[in-house]
Write a protein that holds these residues in place. Structure first.
Motif, mmCIF file in Angstrom:
data_model
loop_
_atom_site.group_PDB
_atom_site.id
_atom_site.type_symbol
_atom_site.label_atom_id
_atom_site.label_comp_id
_atom_site.label_asym_id
_atom_site.label_seq_id
_atom_site.Cartn_x
_atom_site.Cartn_y
_atom_site.Cartn_z
ATOM 1 N N HIS A 181 107.701 3.606 70.070
ATOM 2 C CA HIS A 181 108.290 2.501 69.315
ATOM 3 C C HIS A 181 107.677 1.199 69.810
ATOM 4 O O HIS A 181 107.628 0.964 71.017
ATOM 5 C CB HIS A 181 109.803 2.426 69.511
ATOM 6 N N ASN A 182 107.249 0.385 68.862
ATOM 7 C CA ASN A 182 106.750 -0.935 69.234
ATOM 8 C C ASN A 182 107.951 -1.874 69.362
ATOM 9 O O ASN A 182 108.552 -2.286 68.385
ATOM 10 C CB ASN A 182 105.781 -1.447 68.161
ATOM 11 N N TRP A 216 105.323 -0.949 74.254
ATOM 12 C CA TRP A 216 105.581 0.307 73.543
ATOM 13 C C TRP A 216 106.400 1.232 74.427
ATOM 14 O O TRP A 216 106.098 1.406 75.596
ATOM 15 C CB TRP A 216 104.266 1.013 73.196
ATOM 16 N N LEU A 272 119.562 2.196 69.237
ATOM 17 C CA LEU A 272 118.932 3.509 69.130
ATOM 18 C C LEU A 272 117.843 3.673 70.180
ATOM 19 O O LEU A 272 117.664 4.751 70.742
ATOM 20 C CB LEU A 272 118.380 3.699 67.716
ATOM 21 N N LEU A 273 117.117 2.591 70.465
ATOM 22 C CA LEU A 273 116.098 2.688 71.512
ATOM 23 C C LEU A 273 116.765 2.886 72.877
ATOM 24 O O LEU A 273 116.323 3.697 73.684
ATOM 25 C CB LEU A 273 115.230 1.433 71.570
ATOM 26 N N ASP A 296 117.972 -1.463 65.415
ATOM 27 C CA ASP A 296 117.398 -0.302 66.102
ATOM 28 C C ASP A 296 117.472 -0.414 67.617
ATOM 29 O O ASP A 296 117.160 0.541 68.326
ATOM 30 C CB ASP A 296 115.939 -0.110 65.674
ATOM 31 N N ARG A 338 108.311 -5.249 67.566
ATOM 32 C CA ARG A 338 108.626 -5.305 66.131
ATOM 33 C C ARG A 338 109.923 -4.589 65.795
ATOM 34 O O ARG A 338 110.210 -4.342 64.635
ATOM 35 C CB ARG A 338 107.483 -4.673 65.330
ATOM 36 N N LEU A 339 110.701 -4.257 66.810
ATOM 37 C CA LEU A 339 111.919 -3.483 66.577
ATOM 38 C C LEU A 339 112.992 -4.351 65.911
ATOM 39 O O LEU A 339 113.251 -5.475 66.320
ATOM 40 C CB LEU A 339 112.445 -2.963 67.916
#
Ligand SMILES: Nc1ncnc2c1ncn2[C@@H]1O[C@H](COP(=O)(O)OP(=O)(O)OP(=O)(O)O)[C@@H](O)[C@H]1O
Ligand SMILES: [Mg+2]
Lengths: 319, 225
Positions: free
Chosen positions: B64-65, B60, B76-77, B73, B68-69
């Motif tokens: 955000h996990n 995490w 974006l992370l 995304d 599972r992203l």
């Protein structure tokens, strides 16, 4: 803290003005990339331009040939030979009947006496003709169709109709060479189409390969952009615009090549035409064709870039 | 916030990686990651920055996990995680300014905003005067500071650094640490991998020690027990 905490969304909104400004900026910076290696870009563009110009030139040739045929057609006449011993009065009636037909523009009647006269003037057999008691020549009607250009099939029907008149022995048009000529232009047209398909593929591959090399040369840059959070769309964009520029410029180069070729041919063609009392002029590309060619090569450019990007962007992850 | 729940990472054809690592770093913490070469420090950072995906367990970051992203995304992370490397990873054909501006450009910020923030970041690392030069004309320490400016320019909540002082002399290393401490004071969560134990100890911060892919010691939990 529970592992099942709700995942918080990302903020991915972008202001429309920013989005537009960004596209405009990439549009011109990708142009700058082409300019960074002028010689290489120019060579690629020339190859692409020639590839586009070849089928386009052939297409133009076919167009001009067809126009040439249509001009000759309008001057062509159909010769109708009447049966022997048809008297003058019957001929006059037939001419009047035919004149009411919509498809006929003009009729010239050549009587056996006139025919003999012409024959005398133009033939070495004049003295031999003197020996004949009777004039063996029939009445001939020269018929000028109203249509400048009649398809071969329709002409056949027209001739048949003329031969249906009881006084008519034979109706003749110089159909064979028209058919042959049309056959040849059809072949060239088909060849131009095949060539266009093959060379479109070549254009696609050349642009794709150029972009592929470009991508590989920028591998480090792509990885660093991914590292700081650049999306695939962001990385893809300059390459797609580069494909766009390649497509646009190569089609413009093709137009210039076509124009120069036409310029080189213009004088000899006019000279030849004048020998045949024709005012035939080479006609250039129609505006729709021009726009169509530019549009399709731009699309090919973007597509080629897209394919290259999709094949190579995935395996360029930073580590 | 960074949280690992029984995270394992194995590389195909290699015995290295991470084994069953669980840890929890709170927002605003400054944490050092140490261990011998090959212990898995870089691997752990790569899992946080999504340069690698875990084989088992859950990671995490900022709520955000990562397990599972969605692929879309990932960028974006990465915008929420600033990364600093020993080899700087700068674009050699762009100016210092353009290098530092890169995270803001990919995030779609306007010209004015980019200018303002890049200047602020360069000012922070004392490189404002070198904005218009290419990175190759800079010393190793200056290049590292460009890398740091790029990592913090978008004000990410989390900053990772993998051997940020690896090539620097002790004095420069200390300057860099001073910078990190300043960032930490304004709330940035920092995770710094290094095998410079003397430096780590002088900072008196939380220390995670890895050995052969396992979390051997966590200075905070050992203090509290
Ligand atoms: N891409 C990879 N493929 C295979 N094995 C890898 C890969 N990356 C790391 N490893 C292995 O994982 C283990 C941990 O590597 P890692 O880079 O995380 O160590 P480190 O603690 O950062 O070491 P150093 O202090 O030398 O940087 C090593 O044994 C290494 O061989
Ligand atoms: Mg390492």
């Amino acid at each position: 803290m529970k592992a099942r905490k709700r995942q918080q969304g990302f903020n991915r909104r972008l202001r429309p003005a920013t989005w537009l400004a960004r596209h405009a900026q990439v549009l011109f910076s990708s142009l700058g990339r082409l300019w960074q290696r002028p010689l290489g870009s120019l060579m690629t563009l020339l190859v692409l331009g020639i590839a586009i110009a070849l089928p386009l030139g052939l297409h133009l040739l076919v167009n001009n040939l067809q126009q040439l045929v249509s001009q000759w057609d309008s001057g062509a006449s159909i010769s109708v030979f009447l049966k022997e011993n048809t008297d003058e009065k019957t001929v006059k009636t037939l001419v009047r009947t035919l004149q009411t037909e919509q498809t006929i523009r003009d009729i010239r009647h050549v009587s056996p006496q006139q025919a003999m006269e012409e024959f005398r003037q133009h033939s070495d057999f004049a003295s031999a003709l003197e020996l004949l008691d009777d004039n063996p020549l029939p009445h001939v009607l020269l018929i000028y169709p109203r249509d400048a250009k009649i398809p071969a099939k329709k002409l056949q029907v027209f001739l048949q109709k003329l031969e249906n008149h009881p006084e008519v022995e034979l109706a003749l048009a110089d159909l064979q060479w028209v058919e042959r000529f049309q056959g040849i232009t059809h072949i060239i047209q088909r060849a131009a189409l095949v060539l266009a398909v093959l060379l479109s593929l070549a254009v696609l591959l050349i642009i794709g390969n150029t972009i592929r090399l470009e991508i590989q040369g920028r591998r480090d840059e792509i990885e660093i952009i991914k590292l700081v959070g650049g999306s695939n769309a962001f990385i893809r964009r300059p390459f797609l615009y580069e494909g766009f520029w390649y497509g646009l410029f190569s089609s413009l180069i093709a137009m210039v090549l076509i124009f120069l070729s036409a310029l080189a041919l213009q004088n000899p063609v006019s000279h030849l035409a004048s020998l045949y009392q024709s005012d035939f002029q080479l006609s250039g590309l129609a505006i729709t064709t021009t726009l169509g060619v530019i549009g399709s090569s731009v699309l090919l450019g973007i597509l080629g870039a897209w394919i290259a990007v999709h094949q190579h962007l995935g395996d360029m992850e930073p580590d | 916030m960074i949280r690992f729940d029984n995270v394992s990472k194995s590389y195909p054809g290699s015995s290295g990686g991470l084994r069953e690592v669980s840890l929890h770093i709170l927002p605003g913490e400054m944490v050092f990651l140490t261990g011998h070469s090959g212990a898995g420090k870089s691997t752990l950072l790569k899992l946080v920055g999504l340069l690698e995906r875990s084989s088992r367990g859950q990671v995490w970051v900022n709520k955000h996990n990562l397990t599972r992203l969605k692929p879309a995304d990932v960028p974006l992370l990465r915008r929420e995680v600033g990364m600093i490397f020993q080899d700087h990873r700068l674009l050699v054909d762009r100016t210092v300014f353009d290098n530092v501006a890169l995270p803001l450009v990919v995030a779609g910020l306007g010209h004015q905003e980019i200018r303002r923030r890049v200047q602020a970041a360069l000012d922070k690392v004392s490189l404002l005067k070198k904005a218009r030069v290419l990175p190759v004309t800079l010393s190793g320490g200056e290049q590292q500071r460009v890398g740091i400016a790029r990592a913090i320019v978008s004000k990410p909540p989390v900053v990772l650094a993998d051997e940020p002082t690896g090539n620097l002399d002790p004095e420069l290393s200390h300057e860099i640490m001073q910078l990190f401490q300043e960032f930490n004071q304004v709330g940035v969560t920092l995770l710094i991998a290094t095998h410079d134990l003397a430096l780590v100890e002088s900072m008196q911060k939380r220390i995670l020690t890895l050995e052969q892919g396992r979390l051997l010691r966590d200075s905070r939990s050992s203090e509290s027990t």
